[in-house]
Design a protein around this motif. Sequence first.
Motif, PDB file in Angstrom:
ATOM      1  N   SER A  74      12.197   8.589  43.684  1.00  0.00           N
ATOM      2  CA  SER A  74      13.232   9.621  43.585  1.00  0.00           C
ATOM      3  C   SER A  74      14.571   8.942  43.774  1.00  0.00           C
ATOM      4  O   SER A  74      14.666   7.922  44.452  1.00  0.00           O
ATOM      5  CB  SER A  74      13.039  10.693  44.672  1.00  0.00           C
ATOM      6  OG  SER A  74      13.247  10.133  45.951  1.00  0.00           O
ATOM      7  N   LYS A  76      17.083  10.540  45.194  1.00  0.00           N
ATOM      8  CA  LYS A  76      17.609  11.136  46.425  1.00  0.00           C
ATOM      9  C   LYS A  76      16.519  11.201  47.491  1.00  0.00           C
ATOM     10  O   LYS A  76      15.370  11.501  47.196  1.00  0.00           O
ATOM     11  CB  LYS A  76      18.114  12.549  46.128  1.00  0.00           C
ATOM     12  CG  LYS A  76      18.720  13.293  47.304  1.00  0.00           C
ATOM     13  CD  LYS A  76      20.101  12.767  47.650  1.00  0.00           C
ATOM     14  CE  LYS A  76      21.118  13.113  46.596  1.00  0.00           C
ATOM     15  NZ  LYS A  76      22.464  12.617  46.949  1.00  0.00           N
ATOM     16  N   GLY A  77      16.889  10.912  48.741  1.00  0.00           N
ATOM     17  CA  GLY A  77      15.953  11.070  49.834  1.00  0.00           C
ATOM     18  C   GLY A  77      15.812  12.542  50.224  1.00  0.00           C
ATOM     19  O   GLY A  77      16.685  13.364  49.945  1.00  0.00           O
ATOM     20  N   LYS A  81       9.270  13.137  48.196  1.00  0.00           N
ATOM     21  CA  LYS A  81       8.632  12.046  47.456  1.00  0.00           C
ATOM     22  C   LYS A  81       7.362  11.539  48.148  1.00  0.00           C
ATOM     23  O   LYS A  81       6.321  11.389  47.495  1.00  0.00           O
ATOM     24  CB  LYS A  81       9.629  10.907  47.274  1.00  0.00           C
ATOM     25  CG  LYS A  81       9.057   9.588  46.783  1.00  0.00           C
ATOM     26  CD  LYS A  81      10.092   8.520  46.764  1.00  0.00           C
ATOM     27  CE  LYS A  81      10.759   8.340  48.110  1.00  0.00           C
ATOM     28  NZ  LYS A  81       9.808   7.935  49.189  1.00  0.00           N
ATOM     29  N   ASP A 107       8.557   1.813  51.524  1.00  0.00           N
ATOM     30  CA  ASP A 107       9.792   2.299  52.143  1.00  0.00           C
ATOM     31  C   ASP A 107       9.907   1.624  53.516  1.00  0.00           C
ATOM     32  O   ASP A 107       9.464   2.155  54.524  1.00  0.00           O
ATOM     33  CB  ASP A 107       9.760   3.824  52.283  1.00  0.00           C
ATOM     34  CG  ASP A 107      11.128   4.401  52.634  1.00  0.00           C
ATOM     35  OD1 ASP A 107      12.015   3.625  53.050  1.00  0.00           O
ATOM     36  OD2 ASP A 107      11.310   5.623  52.504  1.00  0.00           O
ATOM     37  N   PRO A 186      13.889   5.839  48.467  1.00  0.00           N
ATOM     38  CA  PRO A 186      14.848   6.514  47.584  1.00  0.00           C
ATOM     39  C   PRO A 186      15.891   5.534  47.079  1.00  0.00           C
ATOM     40  O   PRO A 186      16.164   4.506  47.705  1.00  0.00           O
ATOM     41  CB  PRO A 186      15.469   7.583  48.488  1.00  0.00           C
ATOM     42  CG  PRO A 186      15.263   7.081  49.872  1.00  0.00           C
ATOM     43  CD  PRO A 186      13.980   6.315  49.856  1.00  0.00           C
ATOM     44  N   SER A 208      11.881  15.359  42.163  1.00  0.00           N
ATOM     45  CA  SER A 208      13.199  15.930  42.448  1.00  0.00           C
ATOM     46  C   SER A 208      13.053  17.414  42.759  1.00  0.00           C
ATOM     47  O   SER A 208      12.105  18.068  42.310  1.00  0.00           O
ATOM     48  CB  SER A 208      14.146  15.757  41.250  1.00  0.00           C
ATOM     49  OG  SER A 208      15.423  16.301  41.530  1.00  0.00           O
ATOM     50  N   ALA A 214      20.370  16.596  43.632  1.00  0.00           N
ATOM     51  CA  ALA A 214      19.163  15.765  43.569  1.00  0.00           C
ATOM     52  C   ALA A 214      18.885  15.315  42.144  1.00  0.00           C
ATOM     53  O   ALA A 214      18.443  14.179  41.910  1.00  0.00           O
ATOM     54  CB  ALA A 214      17.965  16.540  44.124  1.00  0.00           C
ATOM     55  N   ASP A 217      20.696  12.099  40.904  1.00  0.00           N
ATOM     56  CA  ASP A 217      20.102  10.834  41.317  1.00  0.00           C
ATOM     57  C   ASP A 217      18.735  10.617  40.680  1.00  0.00           C
ATOM     58  O   ASP A 217      18.331   9.470  40.439  1.00  0.00           O
ATOM     59  CB  ASP A 217      19.998  10.784  42.839  1.00  0.00           C
ATOM     60  CG  ASP A 217      21.363  10.653  43.505  1.00  0.00           C
ATOM     61  OD1 ASP A 217      22.289  10.160  42.833  1.00  0.00           O
ATOM     62  OD2 ASP A 217      21.504  11.048  44.671  1.00  0.00           O
ATOM     63  N   GLY A 221      17.418   7.357  38.636  1.00  0.00           N
ATOM     64  CA  GLY A 221      16.144   6.700  38.889  1.00  0.00           C
ATOM     65  C   GLY A 221      15.323   6.517  37.622  1.00  0.00           C
ATOM     66  O   GLY A 221      14.739   5.452  37.386  1.00  0.00           O
TER      67      GLY A 221
END
Length: 319
Positions: A74, A76-77, A81, A107, A186, A208, A214, A217, A221
Amino acid sequence: MGSWQRLLLFGGVSLRGGGGTSVPLGRSQVLVCRRQLSGSDSETLKQRRSQILSRGLPKQKPIQGVNQVIVVASGKGGVGKSTTAVNLALALAANDSSKAIGLLDVDVYGPSIPKMMNLKGNPELSQDNLMRPLLNYGIACMSMGFLVEETAPVVWRGLMVMSAIEKLLRQVDWGHLDYLVVDMPPGTGDVQLSVSQNIPISGAVIVSTPQDIALMDAHKGAEMFRKVHVPVLGLVQNMSVFQCPKCKHKTHIFGADGARRLARTLDLDVLGDIPLHLNIRETSDTGQPIVFSQPESDEAKAYLRIAAEVVKRLPPPLK
């Protein structure tokens, strides 16, 4: 080599060499170097740049024992995800019990897989000095969260992070896996590029919410994966709608069908919608993902459908 201009500012006293003007900066300690390139220097620099670019991307090397890699990403965090990655892995296994599934959490700064998969402890080492994944619900899992204390922050610079990613990619004994689901951090930074350029990826799933912020971003991605020649399998629209448990009224808290509009823009498919539901959050927090703990629920069935759509869009595995 051309002329150099050096300006040293130290404790409010300026020293100047090679001409130019200096400005005292109090107690600052700054060294500024300027170089004027001659014509021959400029041409040498251009040739050097061309040589570097001609080398191309790093040669991809498959992860031993893994047939296909699916990354869940993604821009955006906070869009769900990791929840999607966990339930996608479980849904792949539920849809076809003959398949061996793994889950890799790259991550580094905010690993979620240990808690969501109810796993603790350090990986054991094989005879080849490779880390053995931890196993739960039939899914083999590896995460930076197994290697550091649960509350310990990972305060690392880029080189250390890339070294950790290399270990997670190359120093894990997965055995044989049909699918390895990779939970990406992210954004579109070093980790995403390193993973994408160093291992063959069968496809990317972009997660998303329908919210415009969101989606902006998520768009970035998807474009990043296209630039590094990773097939984008489609979008998952998470938290698509909230249904009141009492009156059953539906509210699109984050907007309606935003991911579908983005999918049309990118010429992609929406793999499925996941509602904003209390059960998904509670089961994730307690380490009993909804596909495992409530397989007959509508929410679990949504993940099962998404997994089926993912498999349909995967290219044939590399021989």
